[in-house]
Every structure is written in structure tokens, then in C-alpha cells.
Design a protein around this motif. Structure first.
Motif, PDB file in Angstrom:
ATOM      1  N   VAL A 175     -27.881  10.625  20.984  1.00  0.00           N
ATOM      2  CA  VAL A 175     -29.080  10.827  21.802  1.00  0.00           C
ATOM      3  C   VAL A 175     -30.347  10.541  20.981  1.00  0.00           C
ATOM      4  O   VAL A 175     -31.251   9.836  21.432  1.00  0.00           O
ATOM      5  CB  VAL A 175     -29.100  12.262  22.389  1.00  0.00           C
ATOM      6  CG1 VAL A 175     -30.484  12.620  22.911  1.00  0.00           C
ATOM      7  CG2 VAL A 175     -28.045  12.393  23.482  1.00  0.00           C
ATOM      8  N   LEU A 176     -30.378  11.056  19.767  1.00  0.00           N
ATOM      9  CA  LEU A 176     -31.573  10.856  18.930  1.00  0.00           C
ATOM     10  C   LEU A 176     -31.785   9.382  18.600  1.00  0.00           C
ATOM     11  O   LEU A 176     -32.912   8.915  18.495  1.00  0.00           O
ATOM     12  CB  LEU A 176     -31.460  11.664  17.632  1.00  0.00           C
ATOM     13  CG  LEU A 176     -31.630  13.176  17.781  1.00  0.00           C
ATOM     14  CD1 LEU A 176     -31.306  13.877  16.468  1.00  0.00           C
ATOM     15  CD2 LEU A 176     -33.040  13.524  18.233  1.00  0.00           C
ATOM     16  N   ARG A 197     -38.193  12.091  19.570  1.00  0.00           N
ATOM     17  CA  ARG A 197     -36.941  11.607  20.162  1.00  0.00           C
ATOM     18  C   ARG A 197     -36.273  12.623  21.088  1.00  0.00           C
ATOM     19  O   ARG A 197     -35.879  12.308  22.204  1.00  0.00           O
ATOM     20  CB  ARG A 197     -35.957  11.224  19.038  1.00  0.00           C
ATOM     21  CG  ARG A 197     -36.343   9.955  18.321  1.00  0.00           C
ATOM     22  CD  ARG A 197     -36.227   8.844  19.316  1.00  0.00           C
ATOM     23  NE  ARG A 197     -36.752   7.616  18.830  1.00  0.00           N
ATOM     24  CZ  ARG A 197     -36.031   6.485  18.747  1.00  0.00           C
ATOM     25  NH1 ARG A 197     -34.762   6.490  19.075  1.00  0.00           N
ATOM     26  NH2 ARG A 197     -36.603   5.387  18.348  1.00  0.00           N
ATOM     27  N   LEU A 198     -36.117  13.849  20.596  1.00  0.00           N
ATOM     28  CA  LEU A 198     -35.407  14.861  21.386  1.00  0.00           C
ATOM     29  C   LEU A 198     -36.218  15.236  22.626  1.00  0.00           C
ATOM     30  O   LEU A 198     -35.680  15.325  23.729  1.00  0.00           O
ATOM     31  CB  LEU A 198     -35.126  16.102  20.529  1.00  0.00           C
ATOM     32  CG  LEU A 198     -34.283  17.170  21.224  1.00  0.00           C
ATOM     33  CD1 LEU A 198     -32.899  16.637  21.584  1.00  0.00           C
ATOM     34  CD2 LEU A 198     -34.155  18.415  20.343  1.00  0.00           C
ATOM     35  N   LYS A 199     -37.508  15.437  22.428  1.00  0.00           N
ATOM     36  CA  LYS A 199     -38.385  15.806  23.558  1.00  0.00           C
ATOM     37  C   LYS A 199     -38.267  14.767  24.675  1.00  0.00           C
ATOM     38  O   LYS A 199     -38.058  15.114  25.846  1.00  0.00           O
ATOM     39  CB  LYS A 199     -39.831  15.890  23.071  1.00  0.00           C
ATOM     40  CG  LYS A 199     -40.832  16.238  24.159  1.00  0.00           C
ATOM     41  CD  LYS A 199     -42.245  16.108  23.614  1.00  0.00           C
ATOM     42  CE  LYS A 199     -43.283  16.225  24.718  1.00  0.00           C
ATOM     43  NZ  LYS A 199     -43.279  17.542  25.362  1.00  0.00           N
ATOM     44  N   LEU A 245     -37.786  19.226  12.925  1.00  0.00           N
ATOM     45  CA  LEU A 245     -39.071  18.803  13.486  1.00  0.00           C
ATOM     46  C   LEU A 245     -38.891  18.335  14.938  1.00  0.00           C
ATOM     47  O   LEU A 245     -39.682  18.685  15.814  1.00  0.00           O
ATOM     48  CB  LEU A 245     -39.669  17.695  12.622  1.00  0.00           C
ATOM     49  CG  LEU A 245     -41.086  17.241  12.976  1.00  0.00           C
ATOM     50  CD1 LEU A 245     -42.066  18.405  12.928  1.00  0.00           C
ATOM     51  CD2 LEU A 245     -41.540  16.140  12.024  1.00  0.00           C
ATOM     52  N   ASN A 246     -37.820  17.591  15.207  1.00  0.00           N
ATOM     53  CA  ASN A 246     -37.528  17.177  16.579  1.00  0.00           C
ATOM     54  C   ASN A 246     -37.334  18.395  17.488  1.00  0.00           C
ATOM     55  O   ASN A 246     -37.786  18.395  18.628  1.00  0.00           O
ATOM     56  CB  ASN A 246     -36.276  16.287  16.626  1.00  0.00           C
ATOM     57  CG  ASN A 246     -36.622  14.808  16.670  1.00  0.00           C
ATOM     58  OD1 ASN A 246     -36.846  14.257  17.747  1.00  0.00           O
ATOM     59  ND2 ASN A 246     -36.696  14.189  15.508  1.00  0.00           N
ATOM     60  N   GLY A 247     -36.683  19.420  16.957  1.00  0.00           N
ATOM     61  CA  GLY A 247     -36.468  20.652  17.722  1.00  0.00           C
ATOM     62  C   GLY A 247     -37.782  21.349  18.028  1.00  0.00           C
ATOM     63  O   GLY A 247     -38.040  21.772  19.160  1.00  0.00           O
ATOM     64  N   LEU A 248     -38.654  21.448  17.022  1.00  0.00           N
ATOM     65  CA  LEU A 248     -39.917  22.173  17.198  1.00  0.00           C
ATOM     66  C   LEU A 248     -40.915  21.385  18.052  1.00  0.00           C
ATOM     67  O   LEU A 248     -41.796  21.964  18.675  1.00  0.00           O
ATOM     68  CB  LEU A 248     -40.523  22.511  15.827  1.00  0.00           C
ATOM     69  CG  LEU A 248     -39.713  23.519  15.002  1.00  0.00           C
ATOM     70  CD1 LEU A 248     -40.317  23.681  13.607  1.00  0.00           C
ATOM     71  CD2 LEU A 248     -39.626  24.873  15.704  1.00  0.00           C
ATOM     72  N   VAL A 249     -40.781  20.087  18.089  1.00  0.00           N
ATOM     73  CA  VAL A 249     -41.660  19.272  18.934  1.00  0.00           C
ATOM     74  C   VAL A 249     -41.205  19.349  20.404  1.00  0.00           C
ATOM     75  O   VAL A 249     -42.015  19.349  21.323  1.00  0.00           O
ATOM     76  CB  VAL A 249     -41.712  17.808  18.434  1.00  0.00           C
ATOM     77  CG1 VAL A 249     -42.389  16.903  19.449  1.00  0.00           C
ATOM     78  CG2 VAL A 249     -42.448  17.742  17.100  1.00  0.00           C
TER      79      VAL A 249
END
Ligand code: ATP
Ligand code: MG
Length: 254
Positions: free
Chosen positions: A64-65, A108-110, A136-140
């Protein structure tokens, strides 16, 4: 209800991040909520703890990323937990390296989550114990951060690093990010140190400090080796009941 996207993070290792993600997810599902767990840790502990075999993942958070799979095609249902999992294994460590060259690598994740948000009430993201591009992807992607912490002598110092990180991300990229909850894990209410740290946390964080505490519970530690959230392993264990109470406190505040 709009989807609540919550990252569970603390750069300190072994404080109960993964245990919180798995058991909070199962408890929210028990309350009829539609939950997606995202395993952002190459250790893949949230994957295994949800009863998903991490060696057999065809697509997961890695694909996914990197834009090789859509979230809706990559999710696996955890029968044991009653929620969906975007799984991870060791290969995820490689995504870190590959992502560095990509455009908007921290978004990417967002962006990938956008099309599936209507399918879930809660998205819980298990972050690794480091501030990597994965975290960082998680926190964004998230709007709230749940911080599990152990009431030890240096606990407050550790947490202030995370608070500073959250503030930086809020200012630079994600204005809606905030600390949603501080959760005391492996908690011993009889210890004087726990009480002292609790008083400091109350003074510092006020309402962000959740009232529910998670006690040390053998059942919580045993359940992952059976590929089960504690609710499915021993529904009456004190750890199980604590996570059900945590879910209720979260729902009452949502
Ligand atoms: P990491 O930083 O490595 O990702 P983590 O913060 O995700 O770690 P966990 O993996 O959830 O931490 O927990 C660390 C260890 O402590 C595990 O073996 C887990 O089973 C155990 N553990 C966590 N919470 C409890 C608890 N309340 N009672 C007993 N054991 C617990
Ligand atoms: Mg973990």
C-alpha cells in the motif's frame, strides 16, 4: 460518526503499544464498531497477535505504501478479533528505503486510506518504537495519538520527546494532530512510584490522561502466542476487562 484515525505511539520500546492496538481494536469491535488495524511495525506483532500469519501476506501495508496495492484489496479480516488488518512483516523495513525516493513520501498512508474511510468507525495504527518514515506516515494520517506508557522514573522525559514530535508534525504537515490519550500500562496501583508519576501526569496532561489503567496481566502476555486478542483468549481476565473499559472511555469521549 466520522472515522477516527488513531496512531498508537511511543518511541520507548515495550510499553504496550501493540498490546493496546490489538486489544482496543477487539474491544471496539465487541461494541459493534467497524475497526481497521494498521501494522506499521516490521516486527509484525500486531499482525501475529490478530491471528494473521505474517509469512503468508501477499499484500499488506508495504504494498500500500509503495502504491502497489489498494487498502481495500490488501486488508485481511481477523476472525479472532472481529476487525480488519492491514498486515506487516519484515519486508516492511525495505519500504523505508524505497519510500525515501518517492514524492510526498510521508503522505502515502493518509492518501491510501482516503477511499476506505467510510467503511470504518476506527482506524488504529500500531507504530514502531522509533521515529522512522513509517511512524511519520502514521502520525500524518492520524488525528489523535494514544500514548501507552509505563509509570517509571524517567517516563515523563520519554513522553516529552513524543509531545515535541507531535507539535512539530502539527505545525508542519498535519494541523489536526493532537494527543488524544495517555494510557498507563503495566500499572501497579500499589506502587508509590506509580502514584507519583500519575500525579505528575495529571498536572501535565489533565483530561488527556485517561482514567482507565491497564494492569500487568499474564493473560495479555499469553494471548498473542495463540494468535488471539485477550477478549477471545480469556474474556474474564483483568487485562481483558481493562481494555474493554478503555474502549468505553474512548467511546464516551468520541
Ligand atoms: P515495541 O516497542 O517492541 O513495539 P510495544 O510497545 O508494542 O513494544 P508490546 O509488544 O505491546 O509493547 O508489549 C511488550 C511485552 O509486554 C509483550 O511481551 C507483551 O505481551 C507484554 N505486555 C504488554 N502489556 C502487558 C500487560 N498489561 N500485562 C502483561 N504483559 C504485557
Ligand atoms: Mg509493538
Amino acid at each position: 460518526m466520522t472515522t477516527k484515525i488513531i496512531a498508537v505511539a511511543n518511541q520507548k520500546g515495550g510499553v504496550g503499544k501493540t498490546t493496546t492496538v490489538v486489544n482496543l481494536a477487539a474491544s471496539l469491535a465487541h461494541h459493534g464498531k467497524r475497526v481497521l488495524v494498521i501494522d506499521l511495525d516490521p516486527q509484525g506483532n500486531a499482525t501475529t497477535g490478530s491471528g494473521v500469519d505474517k509469512s503468508s501476506i501477499e499484500s499488506g501495508v508495504y504494498q500500500v505504501l509503495l502504491g502497489e496495492a489498494e487498502v481495500k484489496d490488501a486488508v485481511i479480516h481477523s476472525e479472532a478479533g472481529g476487525y480488519d488488518v492491514l498486515a506487516a512483516n519484515r519486508t516492511l523495513a525495505g519500504a523505508e528505503v524505497e519510500l525515501v525516493q518517492e514524492i510526498a513520501r510521508e503522505m502515502r498512508l493518509k492518501n491510501a486510506l482516503e477511499p476506505v474511510l467510510a467503511d470504518y468507525d476506527f482506524v488504529l495504527i500500531d507504530c514502531p518504537p522509533t521515529l522512522t518514515l513509517l511512524t511519520l506516515n502514521g502520525l500524518v494520517a492520524a488525528e489523535g495519538v494514544i500514548v501507552p506508557m509505563v509509570c517509571e522514573y524517567y517516563a515523563l522525559e520519554g513522553i516529552s520527546d513524543l509531545v515535541a514530535t507531535v507539535r512539530k508534525i502539527r505545525q508542519a504537515i498535519n494541523p489536526r494532530l493532537d494527543i488524544l490519550a495517555i494510557v498507563r500500562t503495566l500499572y501497579d496501583s500499589r506502587s508509590r512510584l506509580s502514584q507519583e508519576v500519575t500525579e505528575q501526569l495529571q498536572a501535565h496532561f489533565g483530561k488527556q490522561l485517561f482514567e482507565t489503567t491497564i494492569p500487568r496481566s499474564v493473560r495479555l502476555a499469553e494471548a498473542p502466542s495463540h494468535g488471539l486478542p485477550a477478549l477471545a483468549y480469556d474474556g474474564k481476565a483483568k487485562g481483558t476487562l481493562a481494555y474493554l473499559a478503555l474502549a468505553e472511555e474512548l467511546l464516551a469521549r468520541s
